[in-house]
Design an enzyme around this catalytic site. Structure first.
Site, mmCIF file in Angstrom:
data_model
loop_
_atom_site.group_PDB
_atom_site.id
_atom_site.type_symbol
_atom_site.label_atom_id
_atom_site.label_comp_id
_atom_site.label_asym_id
_atom_site.label_seq_id
_atom_site.Cartn_x
_atom_site.Cartn_y
_atom_site.Cartn_z
ATOM 1 N N ARG A 28 0.815 -1.000 -0.036
ATOM 2 C CA ARG A 28 0.008 -0.083 -0.048
ATOM 3 C C ARG A 28 0.777 1.227 0.073
ATOM 4 O O ARG A 28 0.769 2.151 -0.809
ATOM 5 C CB ARG A 28 -1.186 -0.056 1.355
ATOM 6 C CG ARG A 28 -2.067 -0.990 1.059
ATOM 7 C CD ARG A 28 -2.864 -1.030 2.276
ATOM 8 N NE ARG A 28 -2.121 -1.484 3.434
ATOM 9 C CZ ARG A 28 -2.387 -1.087 4.710
ATOM 10 N NH1 ARG A 28 -3.380 -0.235 4.942
ATOM 11 N NH2 ARG A 28 -1.639 -1.368 5.645
ATOM 12 N N ASN A 46 -6.364 -2.500 2.337
ATOM 13 C CA ASN A 46 -6.359 -4.094 2.368
ATOM 14 C C ASN A 46 -7.856 -4.501 2.422
ATOM 15 O O ASN A 46 -8.676 -3.855 3.086
ATOM 16 C CB ASN A 46 -5.558 -4.289 3.572
ATOM 17 C CG ASN A 46 -3.913 -4.366 3.271
ATOM 18 O OD1 ASN A 46 -3.380 -4.392 2.205
ATOM 19 N ND2 ASN A 46 -3.454 -4.440 4.573
#
Length: 99
Positions: A28, A46
């Protein structure tokens, strides 16, 4: 950053789901950095099934660059596949966030 700033006609939205070993590996953070480098807005987060959702908006060439990078093998972790869809940008993001 030369650009198409303000020209909404070529602004697109990428909705992508990234599958593989992509959680807990800095994915990320790296995606956010790449999106910011390309001048895109959106978010990366996520999901409960172990995949990562990426939403990015901006000029189509830069959005395609991000998609190419997601598929490149140069990301953290190991991407097995990227499901994606392009549509018209909605313009609801300010900056790019990792959640």
């Amino acid at each position: 950053m030369a650009g198409h700033d303000g020209s909404a006609s070529d602004t697109v939205r990428l909705d992508a789901r990234v599958f593989g070993v992509v959680q807990g590996v800095g994915f990320r953070f790296w995606t956010m950095g790449k999106a910011e480098e390309l001048g895109l807005t959106g978010e990366v987060k996520n999901l409960d099934d172990g995949s990562v959702a990426v939403v990015a908006e901006g000029p189509e060439p830069q959005v395609r660059d991000l998609l190419d990078w997601l598929n490149s093998g140069r990301t953290p972790g190991r991407v097995e596949r990227v499901d994606n869809e392009m549509s018209a940008a909605e313009g609801r993001f300010r900056g790019f966030n990792a959640r």
